[in-house]
Design an enzyme around this catalytic site. Structure first.
Site, PDB file in Angstrom:
ATOM      1  CB  CYS A   1     -15.685   7.589-118.867  1.00  0.00           C
ATOM      2  SG  CYS A   1     -17.066   6.417-118.819  1.00  0.00           S
TER       3      CYS A   1
ATOM      4  CB  SER B   1     -19.854   7.483-121.547  1.00  0.00           C
ATOM      5  OG  SER B   1     -20.239   6.349-120.806  1.00  0.00           O
TER       6      SER B   1
ATOM      7  CG  HIS C   1     -20.838  12.314-127.861  1.00  0.00           C
ATOM      8  ND1 HIS C   1     -22.187  12.356-128.106  1.00  0.00           N
ATOM      9  CD2 HIS C   1     -20.359  13.523-128.243  1.00  0.00           C
ATOM     10  CE1 HIS C   1     -22.517  13.543-128.600  1.00  0.00           C
ATOM     11  NE2 HIS C   1     -21.416  14.265-128.707  1.00  0.00           N
TER      12      HIS C   1
ATOM     13  CG  HIS D   1     -18.742  11.753-118.161  1.00  0.00           C
ATOM     14  ND1 HIS D   1     -18.079  11.402-119.307  1.00  0.00           N
ATOM     15  CD2 HIS D   1     -19.058  10.598-117.542  1.00  0.00           C
ATOM     16  CE1 HIS D   1     -18.008  10.085-119.382  1.00  0.00           C
ATOM     17  NE2 HIS D   1     -18.595   9.573-118.313  1.00  0.00           N
TER      18      HIS D   1
ATOM     19  CB  CYS E   1     -18.161   8.531-114.571  1.00  0.00           C
ATOM     20  SG  CYS E   1     -19.173   7.420-115.593  1.00  0.00           S
TER      21      CYS E   1
HETATM   22  N1  LIG Z   1     -24.563   2.918-116.886  1.00  0.00           N
HETATM   23  C1  LIG Z   1     -23.810   3.951-116.600  1.00  0.00           C
HETATM   24  O1  LIG Z   1     -24.186   4.837-115.818  1.00  0.00           O
HETATM   25  C2  LIG Z   1     -22.452   4.049-117.209  1.00  0.00           C
HETATM   26  C3  LIG Z   1     -21.509   4.933-116.685  1.00  0.00           C
HETATM   27  C4  LIG Z   1     -20.209   4.896-117.185  1.00  0.00           C
HETATM   28  C5  LIG Z   1     -19.871   4.066-118.217  1.00  0.00           C
HETATM   29  N2  LIG Z   1     -20.827   3.270-118.745  1.00  0.00           N
HETATM   30  C6  LIG Z   1     -20.512   2.337-119.823  1.00  0.00           C
HETATM   31  O2  LIG Z   1     -19.845   1.218-119.266  1.00  0.00           O
HETATM   32  C7  LIG Z   1     -19.077   0.577-120.291  1.00  0.00           C
HETATM   33  C8  LIG Z   1     -17.651   0.345-119.798  1.00  0.00           C
HETATM   34  O3  LIG Z   1     -16.974   1.578-119.625  1.00  0.00           O
HETATM   35  P1  LIG Z   1     -15.380   1.589-119.377  1.00  0.00           P
HETATM   36  O4  LIG Z   1     -14.997   3.029-119.273  1.00  0.00           O
HETATM   37  O5  LIG Z   1     -15.013   0.642-118.299  1.00  0.00           O
HETATM   38  O6  LIG Z   1     -14.903   1.008-120.797  1.00  0.00           O
HETATM   39  P2  LIG Z   1     -13.520   0.357-121.273  1.00  0.00           P
HETATM   40  O7  LIG Z   1     -13.474   0.569-122.747  1.00  0.00           O
HETATM   41  O8  LIG Z   1     -12.384   0.837-120.450  1.00  0.00           O
HETATM   42  O9  LIG Z   1     -13.713  -1.196-120.944  1.00  0.00           O
HETATM   43  C9  LIG Z   1     -14.493  -2.064-121.725  1.00  0.00           C
HETATM   44  C10 LIG Z   1     -13.897  -3.471-121.588  1.00  0.00           C
HETATM   45  O10 LIG Z   1     -14.759  -4.387-122.252  1.00  0.00           O
HETATM   46  C11 LIG Z   1     -13.950  -5.364-122.898  1.00  0.00           C
HETATM   47  N3  LIG Z   1     -14.719  -6.011-123.959  1.00  0.00           N
HETATM   48  C12 LIG Z   1     -14.964  -5.565-125.222  1.00  0.00           C
HETATM   49  N4  LIG Z   1     -15.717  -6.468-125.888  1.00  0.00           N
HETATM   50  C13 LIG Z   1     -15.949  -7.499-125.042  1.00  0.00           C
HETATM   51  C14 LIG Z   1     -16.649  -8.741-125.147  1.00  0.00           C
HETATM   52  N5  LIG Z   1     -17.280  -9.080-126.280  1.00  0.00           N
HETATM   53  N6  LIG Z   1     -16.672  -9.561-124.083  1.00  0.00           N
HETATM   54  C15 LIG Z   1     -16.038  -9.220-122.924  1.00  0.00           C
HETATM   55  N7  LIG Z   1     -15.346  -8.067-122.767  1.00  0.00           N
HETATM   56  C16 LIG Z   1     -15.304  -7.222-123.810  1.00  0.00           C
HETATM   57  C17 LIG Z   1     -12.752  -4.550-123.394  1.00  0.00           C
HETATM   58  O11 LIG Z   1     -11.647  -5.391-123.689  1.00  0.00           O
HETATM   59  C18 LIG Z   1     -12.511  -3.629-122.210  1.00  0.00           C
HETATM   60  O12 LIG Z   1     -11.612  -4.194-121.266  1.00  0.00           O
HETATM   61  C19 LIG Z   1     -19.178   1.501-121.509  1.00  0.00           C
HETATM   62  O13 LIG Z   1     -20.219   1.038-122.341  1.00  0.00           O
HETATM   63  C20 LIG Z   1     -19.577   2.828-120.903  1.00  0.00           C
HETATM   64  O14 LIG Z   1     -20.211   3.681-121.831  1.00  0.00           O
HETATM   65  C21 LIG Z   1     -22.088   3.225-118.255  1.00  0.00           C
HETATM   66 ZN   LIG Z   2     -18.598   7.646-117.685  1.00  0.00          ZN
END
Ligand SMILES: NC(=O)c1ccc[n+]([C@@H]2O[C@H](COP(=O)([O-])OP(=O)(O)OC[C@H]3O[C@@H](n4cnc5c(N)ncnc54)[C@H](O)[C@@H]3O)[C@@H](O)[C@H]2O)c1
Ligand SMILES: [Zn+2]
Ligand SMILES: [Zn+2]
Length: 422
Positions: free
Chosen positions: A91, A93, A97, A113, A220
């Protein structure tokens, strides 16, 4: 036969390929009446109460490749469960880290995770789980006893804030050692390991029919995005939504908006390769901020004649969080922060809230973790929820660095790594 007993003694039967286990089973004489289940229990008896030596991907330092090492996993203590991890995925996250926060006190650690596995043994006081149960580790606990768990308005749990040291994104305690050093358990889960030990408040028991190499994603990303739309934003039927960031979290948010009956779902990403995926989950419009010379909130406000009813930020970038808030409709728009970052403050103008917008944050999609994950697994088995469609790559734990690179370079949705055979 002798090899079979040898494997039992060193606790390594589970790391044998499935074909070898089956071959071993068929070579046993019928009078022994031993089947795979007996083998499973026998192996548990051989390992229960003992230190298990197994393979894990250890992140020794920030910003460096992880290293496949042999680690020692101590037996579960009071209220803990030792789990054989079958499958896990990466993920963002985990990347945060390793490459973004790079908090040096958060290393060495075993990342991961988003995983699923089978209970190997339990510590004293554990009544909810027994060896053989299929489970999903949880980075957010649900003790069911604290004042937060008892309140239906939140999925937070007091145990989560004492069990995990948020600054270093790791459990306060660890059952891992490697080369004589204590190794941290990232988010208290550490699924990039053949075995892990987790407090029973942070483990969800799931339907025995669930395929672990698929439902690991419910640990997650999918629950986070889907729940952010249905539980936190509480998207209404007929509404217009915008989802910023189309990784697994954002795509699951799109799926949640669709399930809630949204009529228009605008998918926003700087990587246009993600738009085809978003269509699969129900997106109706696609916007690449790089195609516009105006700020993206102005583009969305014009497209929707005043702003979207709901916007969800699934990137982890404070500028995008502000854009998502400003893209929501003056008067009633709801904007939800889902992306994770603890590196910067967000600057907004008070008028954006004073004029009637609501700004929220969502952890694990607002799901009370144990209850939510078990229910989401059931919904997947009942074909009410897409999960397989999030898997773009299948790999093994030995390829952990390749899986991490795919995520880092935005070349996958989710890369599922097989860790131990089921
Ligand atoms: N709140 C929570 O409980 C929780 C849980 C899991 C993940 N997260 C967070 O959620 C986020 C997404 O996780 P993921 O695994 O899907 O990540 P990922 O890296 O697979 O996806 C992120 C996406 O955002 C796009 N992106 C980057 N910059 C951008 C911009 N300026 N405008 C629009 N799109 C943009 C990327 O091209 C990519 O497709 C991360 O920050 C992660 O840490 C939060
Ligand atoms: Zn996660
Ligand atoms: Zn609690």
């Amino acid at each position: 036969m002798s090899r079979y007993y040898l494997n039992l003694e060193c606790g390594a039967l589970f790391s044998a390929p499935r074909s070898r286990v089956l071959q071993l089973q068929s070579s046993l004489t019928p009078c022994l009446h031993i089947n795979l289940w007996t083998l499973f229990l026998a192996t548990n008896m051989a390992t229960a109460g003992k230190v298990i030596k197994c393979k894990a991907a250890v992140a020794w330092e920030p910003n460096k490749p992880v290293v496949i090492e042999e680690i020692e996993v101590a037996p579960p203590q009071a209220n803990e469960v030792r789990i054989k991890i079958v499958a896990t995925s990466v993920c963002h996250s985990d990347l945060y880290h390793l490459f973004e926060s790079m908090h040096k006190d958060g290393f060495p650690t075993v990342l991961g995770h988003e995983g699923a596995g089978i209970v190997e043994s339990v510590g004293p006081g554990v009544t909810e789980f027994q060896p053989g149960d299929k489970v999903i580790p949880l980075f957010l606990s649900q003790c069911k006893e604290c004042h937060l768990c008892k309140n239906p308005r939140t999925n937070q749990c007091e145990v989560a804030w004492t069990r995990i040291n948020q600054a270093i994104m790791a459990g306060v305690e660890s059952r891992f050692t490697c080369k004589g050093k204590r190794v941290l358990q990232f988010m208290g889960t550490s699924t990039f390991s053949e075995y892990t030990v987790i407090n029973q408040t942070a483990v969800a028991k799931i339907d025995p029919a669930a395929p672990l190499d698929k439902v690991c994603l419910l640990g997650c990303g999918i629950c986070t995005g889907y729940g952010a739309a249905v539980n936190t934003a509480k998207v209404e039927s007929g509404s217009t939504c915008a989802v910023f960031g189309l990784g697994a979290v954002g795509l699951a948010a799109v799926m949640g908006c669709k399930a809630a009956g949204a009529k228009r779902i605008i998918a926003v990403d700087v990587n246009p390769d993600k738009f085809e995926n978003a269509k699969v989950f129900g997106a109706t419009d696609f916007v690449n901020p790089k195609d516009h010379d105006k700020p993206i909130h102005e583009v969305l406000t014009k497209m929707t004649s005043g702003g979207v009813d709901y916007s969800l930020e699934c990137v982890g970038n404070v500028q995008v969080m502000r854009s998502a808030l400003e893209s929501s409709a003056q008067g009633w728009g709801v904007s939800v922060i889902v992306g994770w970052t603890d590196l910067h403050d967000i600057v907004i103008r008070p008028v954006h809230l004073i004029s009637g917008r609501t700004w929220k944050g969502s952890m694990f999609g607002g799901f009370k973790s144990k209850d939510g994950v078990s229910k989401m697994v059931k919904d997947y088995l009942d074909k009410k929820l897409k999960v397989d469609e999030f898997i773009s790559h299948n790999m093994t734990l030995d390829q952990a660095n390749d899986a991490i690179e795919l995520m880092k370079n935005c070349k996958c949705i989710r890369a599922v790594m097989s860790v131990s055979p089921p």
